[in-house]
Scaffold this active site. Structure first.
Site, PDB file in Angstrom:
ATOM      1  N   GLY A  47      67.788  47.728  40.727  1.00  0.00           N
ATOM      2  CA  GLY A  47      68.934  48.631  40.811  1.00  0.00           C
ATOM      3  C   GLY A  47      68.922  49.403  42.120  1.00  0.00           C
ATOM      4  CB  CYS A  48      71.655  51.025  44.004  1.00  0.00           C
ATOM      5  SG  CYS A  48      72.530  51.832  42.650  1.00  0.00           S
ATOM      6  CE1 TYR A  49      71.628  57.443  42.464  1.00  0.00           C
ATOM      7  CE2 TYR A  49      72.556  56.255  40.603  1.00  0.00           C
ATOM      8  CZ  TYR A  49      72.660  57.244  41.560  1.00  0.00           C
ATOM      9  OH  TYR A  49      73.781  58.032  41.606  1.00  0.00           O
ATOM     10  CB  THR A  50      65.404  51.289  40.430  1.00  0.00           C
ATOM     11  OG1 THR A  50      66.234  50.182  40.737  1.00  0.00           O
ATOM     12  CG2 THR A  50      65.830  51.861  39.107  1.00  0.00           C
ATOM     13  CB  CYS A  62      66.512  54.557  46.854  1.00  0.00           C
ATOM     14  SG  CYS A  62      66.432  55.859  48.087  1.00  0.00           S
TER      15      CYS A  62
END
Lengths: 346, 346, 346, 346
Positions: free
Chosen positions: C149-152, C154
């Site tokens: 995932g995107c948040y993950t 980062c």
């Protein structure tokens, strides 16, 4: 205390009406109409109104509504207002229509540009075009006020004095307008998504935008001739504001001072029209949240044209603010009551 | 009519003071102080004020100013207010200082975090920290009100009831704050250019931001213990608004209702604090242009933490609005006079 | 030449895949899958692709697709990928899934957080979590890559070295993340309208966001212990970018140089991870359009915490870029092929 | 490998040159010139270039520079390039000037609009106006290429075919242009601050903008007559992009197909000009980050005018991209080398 009903209270213009009327000491909203949110708390739709508005949204039961209120604002899609009114309704309450239903005097023009059948053409004649600075006296006695469009308010007021005084060649008039995104409404449509609008600018409705005939009709009255012009709207990545940049050939050689004098002749006493100083260009940010129209102009001797520029907050002077200004006129209140809104910067 | 002088009237906070005071029926600005724009028309600096404010900007001649006004707002860089006041000034006028000069009770902490020498330490003790919801009574009799910082107002009010009631472990408190760009002021600096801020987010002043000791001191009073915490500000591409997201371990197992009851105990009667409903998160847009603080929270049973969130308009409740609220207290006016500002949306 | 099929080519992540693959010399898109736009020209959906992509959108006929391509990217809502794959498909083509279907090893956790039944739990074990910097070797031989995932992406990369080396107390880890609006997808939903997002910031999914268990699982592997943490996402008015600000107690007293050395140990040779210099904070704008992760940190001796910050472009390293990086690994190409994208500023 | 020197590498156009040249396989930057940041690492000025560019900024020692490089790009304020060149410099290196110094053939017009004395009028004649689509052949042999302005590139290319073919009455041509804020440069000036530009639109330089004579000269060549027109730029709250909306009377009745055929005659084979399909309006977002010009038009039979619209990325086709296109021409490389930049959306 004027009892107010709003149909379409949950659109952006409706929301702005609520914001403005909260600060109006002689008016009280008693009906928050919204087909989409019936029975939901208004403050759940617009959470800025939490602990300010306690009411729930209601359907648009016109009979009941007309009994309860002195004035109905219709901030609704085209066609709805015309379908709701009749003689009985009008005998009980005033109508201020923020849609286009009663703005155009020629029903054929309306049906051609809006692609819908007009449901109440019999009221078109008596409806008053509510551009207060121009039609102030007629508004006072109206039953139906056709509140002008956002682009049109800005476009007309910017050129009006020069059109009226014959200073510009109306056949050369071109209006290039730029609007913030609230003008597109609160509908959940892909082109209005943040990522589609942000960091982007585009023209739309080129040569076909519905505000065109409205501008042409009103500037035609001013100029005393049939006006056909180009009007091009653009979508700008900002919430509020309209800037109209208008180009026309001057009919004679004039100085800055002469043009300024003409603007002053019409607007010096107007509370909500500010003609800027020499070489100043209006900016939408300077009128944000207020009912002002800021106007500037520049004579270009090289081309013989004048460039006129006008800026408004599309939700205030371009919609809800002007509607309240019309309400004040209808009920004999000071025209600026509830509208002493100082522009917010930044 | 209260006569008001503003020193620093051309910064963003000063401009907001002017906007708010224009709508205050018992106050009148008689001195628009601005070292940068002396003798220029105020409306040339902030053109939103065209035809609203006619005055010119003036230098900060304190003696003359103190003669003319009942209260001086100093919306100036750190250190200036302290350098301007003395016994004679204070005998003639009240001071509401929007800078940090009188916010911290320990002059050493001030000098350490702000890297400047304090010019009037003898007045630190008597100055009242003007967070109205907490220090209302003390403000009323003050000569000097230290108007709280923007981040601090939001950060403190969001956690205050739980700190006061011992519900959170203060040693675990972390405040992650996000601010619009007006908080950076109107100075022409490269990092504040449009293209540098737009489409960007960053933290800054990590572990070193000057609002940290102010939050620690005030929450320390509430908790009855020395507080040391992490405060991290971020710059967000928007004009206005602060959102503080705060994390702390709960000292005991509690339900939503119990926490809500504690917030209500402190804030139910507060005009400008709105504790949102369950599962609602505050958004800065809902308070824009208003003096509200919106507060929400969520208990996370998985981690034993509570996440508290608060939102304000940094220029209103975080600066000029709160300053006017303090002025109202100082002069025995209704606390919300001139501050009945409905949030603007969108 | 690798033949590529994309299912979900008309979402924002799908569009970014197309953009990146246009510049990849060893891959060619042969199938632009989109249920919403079947038979429409892809360039009519994304007009930036006019005269670049001539293909039409196609439905997701998996049998036909698997015959034609070497790898399928699924940039689709949760649950779809799991419903499409089977042994025959996997015998013919590789799968890089940009949804969450194969990211979590515990199917119960998946079903609890995503509220849907997993349609292909038998493949969870073999799927490889495609965070290239950590799982590079495993990816090479995978049939199914679960693109993070995107948040993950980062959040994990920012804390990974310190978690791995036991330098932070995992029970104190708090991740406060901020994302641009493209992360919300291209669905026409009211909360994603321009006027709702612009000039606004809010937290959402507080204590309940679905990326939480993914971060916990991966950082748990790194730390060698079960991790439970707070993750709070925020919506920021910008198109692209994620900034994660992470807080944790240090397990021992360390210097800047010691922490820097640990980051360098893991990332000095990583093409796409840039550990910034002392006191620099990452900004999302510096990585826009690129596959970089920028990381900075600050030790706060006052609180004994370290503040770690990471920035990515959510559509590149947070989605399409990392997916291409995984494709390169799967097919034995240089890992950075097609990904030498220089960040665009401003 | 072409050795490149940039003077003014730390402005926005200079930064974009660096971004583009990083991806150019036959060019290498050996001199990052910047008077403001001499001896500072380039990546400290533009942190997106961290670990990509290791060089430091250097002063503009022309003699040394000319020895080392094959071509110098001057991305500098007006007047500087003219003051730096001489016969010896030109004998050693090519000059691509992104400023206005060599764009206008009449030195009096230059000095009148730019209010500075021209320091090297003797080179005006030989300098080639580097609008590649029109002057391709002349560029190939030039020593000095005058890279066109951003507004002018967009304005000229949008109207060029119709001007050339006599389809529009040049005396009626009005260009209303809108630009993102990077066009204003990276100088720390108050009007370019985030809070001044954001949520705002304004015209500026009305009837006096310096790009006016450049557009007039080039369209005059196309039309074979002296052209005097109105050009009005506007500042839009976005980083990149120019949209030009152009109005002119048609000289005869024409159909959509006829006009389309004329555009195709000039642009069908042009790699970087995309004439959109019927009724499509260009949007700046569709060309962001790329070297494309997107063009659309609409015939308005009511007014007898045609509305032409063009969109570019001001930093790419409007500055650095076109400069690289010119470099490719100068050195006999494929014209699109290093410029195969796919527009980034969103």
């Amino acid at each position: 205390m004027i009892k107010v009903g709003i149909i379409g209270a949950t659109g952006y213009a409706g929301g702005e009406l609520v914001r403005i009327l909260m600060g109006h000491k002689d008016a009280e909203i008693v009906w928050y109409g919204s087909r989409s949110y019936v029975d939901q708390k208004y403050a759940d739709v617009y959470r800025n109104m939490f602990q300010i508005v306690d009411a729930k949204c209601m359907d648009d039961n016109m009979d009941e509504l007309a009994e309860q209120v002195d004035v109905i604002f219709t901030a609704t899609p085209q066609g709805l207002c015309a379908s709701l009114i009749n003689e009985e309704i009008l005998s009980k309450t005033k109508i201020i229509d923020l849609s286009a239903d009663f703005r155009l005097k020629d029903v054929k023009v309306y049906e051609e540009w809006y692609k819908i059948e007009h449901k109440a053409p019999q009221y078109i004649d008596e409806a008053v075009y509510g551009l207060c600075e121009i039609n102030r006296d007629k508004v006072k006695d109206a039953r139906i006020v056709a509140n002008p469009g956002c682009y049109t308010t800005c476009s007309i007021l910017t050129a009006y004095p020069l059109a009226k005084e014959g200073l510009i060649d109306m056949s050369t008039l071109i209006i290039d307008a730029k609007s913030g995104t609230s003008g597109a409404g609160r509908g959940a449509k892909l082109p209005n998504l943040y990522c589609e609008v942000n960091e982007n600018i585009k023209a739309y409705g080129v040569a076909t935008h519905r505000h065109t005939p409205e501008i042409e009709e009103q500037l035609g009255y001013a100029a005393g001739e049939k006006v056909v012009l180009n009007f091009t709207p653009h979508l700008v990545p900002m919430n509020r504001g309209i800037l109209a940049t208008e180009y026309a050939k001057l009919t004679k050689k004039v100085t800055y001072e002469e043009v300024k004098a003409i603007y002053d002749k019409y607007y010096a006493d107007e509370k909500f029209v500010r003609v800027l100083e020499k070489d100043q260009c209006p900016e939408t940010k300077w009128v944000e949240g207020s009912n002002y129209v800021d106007i500037g102009f520049k004579i270009d001797e090289r081309t013989g044209r004048i460039i006129m520029m006008g800026a408004i907050d599309n939700l205030v002077k371009g919609a809800a603010g002007q509607a309240v200004q019309n309400m004040n006129l209808l009920f004999g209140l000071p025209e600026s009551e509830g509208l002493e809104l100082v522009p917010m910067f930044p």
